[in-house]
Design a protein around this motif. Structure first.
Motif, PDB file in Angstrom:
ATOM      1  N   GLY A  96      -1.789  10.452  -1.113  1.00 45.32           N
ATOM      2  CA  GLY A  96      -2.008  11.484  -0.101  1.00 45.32           C
ATOM      3  C   GLY A  96      -1.324  11.150   1.211  1.00 45.32           C
ATOM      4  O   GLY A  96      -0.645  11.983   1.801  1.00 45.32           O
ATOM      5  N   HIS A  97      -1.520   9.900   1.678  1.00 47.50           N
ATOM      6  CA  HIS A  97      -0.763   9.469   2.868  1.00 47.50           C
ATOM      7  C   HIS A  97       0.715   9.421   2.493  1.00 47.50           C
ATOM      8  O   HIS A  97       1.576   9.866   3.251  1.00 47.50           O
ATOM      9  N   THR A  98       0.981   8.851   1.312  1.00 48.77           N
ATOM     10  CA  THR A  98       2.287   8.925   0.656  1.00 48.77           C
ATOM     11  C   THR A  98       2.010   9.236  -0.819  1.00 48.77           C
ATOM     12  O   THR A  98       0.857   9.119  -1.265  1.00 48.77           O
ATOM     13  N   SER A 102       0.840  -1.206   0.000  1.00 46.76           N
ATOM     14  CA  SER A 102       0.000   0.000   0.000  1.00 46.76           C
ATOM     15  C   SER A 102       0.875   1.256   0.000  1.00 46.76           C
ATOM     16  O   SER A 102       0.572   2.226  -0.689  1.00 46.76           O
ATOM     17  N   HIS A 103       1.985   1.223   0.773  1.00 44.47           N
ATOM     18  CA  HIS A 103       2.885   2.373   0.839  1.00 44.47           C
ATOM     19  C   HIS A 103       4.155   1.997   1.589  1.00 44.47           C
ATOM     20  O   HIS A 103       4.244   0.937   2.194  1.00 44.47           O
ATOM     21  N   TYR A 104       5.140   2.896   1.573  1.00 44.66           N
ATOM     22  CA  TYR A 104       6.508   2.559   1.996  1.00 44.66           C
ATOM     23  C   TYR A 104       6.771   2.602   3.497  1.00 44.66           C
ATOM     24  O   TYR A 104       7.902   2.412   3.934  1.00 44.66           O
ATOM     25  N   HIS A 105       5.777   2.839   4.339  1.00 45.85           N
ATOM     26  CA  HIS A 105       6.039   2.920   5.785  1.00 45.85           C
ATOM     27  C   HIS A 105       6.432   1.553   6.360  1.00 45.85           C
ATOM     28  O   HIS A 105       5.955   0.511   5.902  1.00 45.85           O
ATOM     29  N   GLY A 106       7.258   1.606   7.422  1.00 49.86           N
ATOM     30  CA  GLY A 106       7.875   0.406   7.976  1.00 49.86           C
ATOM     31  C   GLY A 106       6.904  -0.669   8.432  1.00 49.86           C
ATOM     32  O   GLY A 106       7.208  -1.860   8.346  1.00 49.86           O
ATOM     33  N   ASP A 107       5.723  -0.262   8.927  1.00 50.77           N
ATOM     34  CA  ASP A 107       4.772  -1.252   9.431  1.00 50.77           C
ATOM     35  C   ASP A 107       3.933  -1.886   8.306  1.00 50.77           C
ATOM     36  O   ASP A 107       3.011  -2.640   8.571  1.00 50.77           O
ATOM     37  N   HIS A 108       4.286  -1.586   7.050  1.00 49.21           N
ATOM     38  CA  HIS A 108       3.616  -2.209   5.895  1.00 49.21           C
ATOM     39  C   HIS A 108       4.603  -2.964   5.007  1.00 49.21           C
ATOM     40  O   HIS A 108       4.180  -3.693   4.106  1.00 49.21           O
ATOM     41  N   VAL A 109       5.878  -2.771   5.252  1.00 45.90           N
ATOM     42  CA  VAL A 109       6.891  -3.352   4.355  1.00 45.90           C
ATOM     43  C   VAL A 109       7.879  -4.261   5.107  1.00 45.90           C
ATOM     44  O   VAL A 109       8.869  -4.707   4.529  1.00 45.90           O
ATOM     45  N   GLY A 133      -5.475   0.249   3.233  1.00 45.23           N
ATOM     46  CA  GLY A 133      -4.085   0.678   3.421  1.00 45.23           C
ATOM     47  C   GLY A 133      -4.111   1.689   4.562  1.00 45.23           C
ATOM     48  O   GLY A 133      -4.860   1.517   5.532  1.00 45.23           O
ATOM     49  N   ASP A 134      -3.348   2.780   4.457  1.00 47.89           N
ATOM     50  CA  ASP A 134      -3.398   3.836   5.475  1.00 47.89           C
ATOM     51  C   ASP A 134      -4.123   5.081   4.959  1.00 47.89           C
ATOM     52  O   ASP A 134      -3.832   6.200   5.406  1.00 47.89           O
ATOM     53  N   LEU A 135      -5.056   4.885   4.025  1.00 47.74           N
ATOM     54  CA  LEU A 135      -5.910   6.010   3.612  1.00 47.74           C
ATOM     55  C   LEU A 135      -6.596   6.590   4.849  1.00 47.74           C
ATOM     56  O   LEU A 135      -6.782   7.792   4.963  1.00 47.74           O
ATOM     57  N   ALA A 136      -6.982   5.692   5.772  1.00 48.14           N
ATOM     58  CA  ALA A 136      -7.418   6.103   7.116  1.00 48.14           C
ATOM     59  C   ALA A 136      -6.881   5.067   8.091  1.00 48.14           C
ATOM     60  O   ALA A 136      -6.748   3.893   7.732  1.00 48.14           O
ATOM     61  N   HIS A 137      -6.573   5.499   9.320  1.00 47.46           N
ATOM     62  CA  HIS A 137      -5.990   4.572  10.299  1.00 47.46           C
ATOM     63  C   HIS A 137      -7.025   4.029  11.277  1.00 47.46           C
ATOM     64  O   HIS A 137      -6.799   3.011  11.917  1.00 47.46           O
ATOM     65  N   PHE A 138      -8.129   4.733  11.460  1.00 47.31           N
ATOM     66  CA  PHE A 138      -9.177   4.270  12.388  1.00 47.31           C
ATOM     67  C   PHE A 138     -10.497   4.935  12.006  1.00 47.31           C
ATOM     68  O   PHE A 138     -10.536   5.901  11.233  1.00 47.31           O
TER      69      PHE A 138
HETATM   70 ZN   LIG Z   1       1.456   4.639   6.917  1.00 45.07          ZN
END
Ligand SMILES: [Zn+2]
Length: 276
Positions: free
Chosen positions: A192-194, A118-125, A214-219
């Motif tokens: 937008g998030h990335t 979904s995107h390059y942040h550590g908790d997704h890769v 993905g992280d389009l929204a977190h909660f």
């Molecule tokens: Zn993220």
């Protein structure tokens, strides 16, 4: 009479052959959820709102990844935190790796056709490197950020070294991606998030359409109020992506799953069961 029997038999045979052909054109599609990190409750979610919307809000937070089976092909969607290792593992590290969870389903990493990020942040890769033979599907904006000479903080190129050095197949997506070419599984361009953030649409036969954020929204509170985290790369793109995602959810009558929201991921059956 005999001729009638023959015609009837031929008709039955034809419908059987056609029926079999029709059935074989629609590969079995299913969606399972992996545990990709330890759940906790976030006691301070203030950084998830650039308009100070969440004073005093506590949110049950989790880390989830997904497996889409399409006939004999598989897509892993996001790879979560790295599993626990060493004497002081990260508090959010999952207890079992994705490869170990695949083994419960009698699958190996080599059977994964695509790994979608979904995107390059550590908790997704965190575990993407476990799938070197898979074709990497990632938004073009994120791929370019990973390939910068001096990547920005929060971008995690080390995990992608295999693909960045040309060792693996990669598709850097400028827009949506119809993963299997039949419209059943689509990576949605939701930046937008990335810069290259994507979400996932899976069109299941029994459960119906499922949209994974993905992280389009977190909660949920942020999804419902079109909230924009302070650390997103573009406020305008985030709002446009939320608008598109919500219209899609409405028009497709889709079940929305917010990947980090522990209240949301229960919409899918508990691993190792899958939704069909
Ligand atoms: Zn993220």
């Amino acid at each position: 009479m005999k001729q009638m029997d023959l015609i009837l038999a031929a008709a039955v045979l034809a419908s059987f052959v056609l029926g079999t052909a029709a059935a074989s054109t629609a590969p079995e599609l299913s969606l399972a959820r992996f545990d990709c990190g330890k759940s906790s409750t976030l006691n301070d979610v203030s950084r998830f709102s650039d308009v100070s919307a969440f004073k005093g809000l506590n949110v049950p937070f989790t880390f989830s990844c997904y497996l889409v089976k399409h006939g004999n092909d598989y897509l892993v969607w996001d790879t979560g935190n790295p599993p626990a290792s060493g004497s002081t593992p990260s508090p959010s590290a999952p207890k079992t790796s994705l490869v170990e969870q695949l083994a419960v389903l009698h699958l190996t990493a080599q059977q994964i056709t695509f790994v979608g990020i979904s995107h390059y942040h550590g908790d997704h890769v965190g575990q993407v490197a476990s799938f070197p033979q898979a074709t990497l599907l990632i938004g073009k904006g994120d791929w370019e950020a990973l390939n910068e000479t001096t990547p920005n903080p929060g971008v995690n190129p080390a995990n992608f070294a295999h693909w960045i050095t040309g060792g693996g197949k990669v598709e850097a997506l400028p827009g949506d991606k119809d993963v299997f070419g039949d419209g059943s599984v689509i990576l949605l361009n939701t930046p937008g998030h990335t810069p290259g953030h994507h979400s996932l649409l899976v069109k299941l036969k029994d459960m119906g359409n499922v949209l994974i954020t993905g992280d389009l929204a977190h909660f949920r509170e942020n999804y419902d109020s079109n909230g924009v985290p302070t650390f997103n790369t573009s406020r305008a793109e985030t709002l446009a992506s939320l608008d598109r995602f919500k219209q899609l959810a409405k028009n497709l009558n889709a079940t929305v799953i917010i990947q980090h929201d522990a209240r949301d991921i229960e919409k899918l059956p508990a691993f190792p069961a899958s939704a069909k």
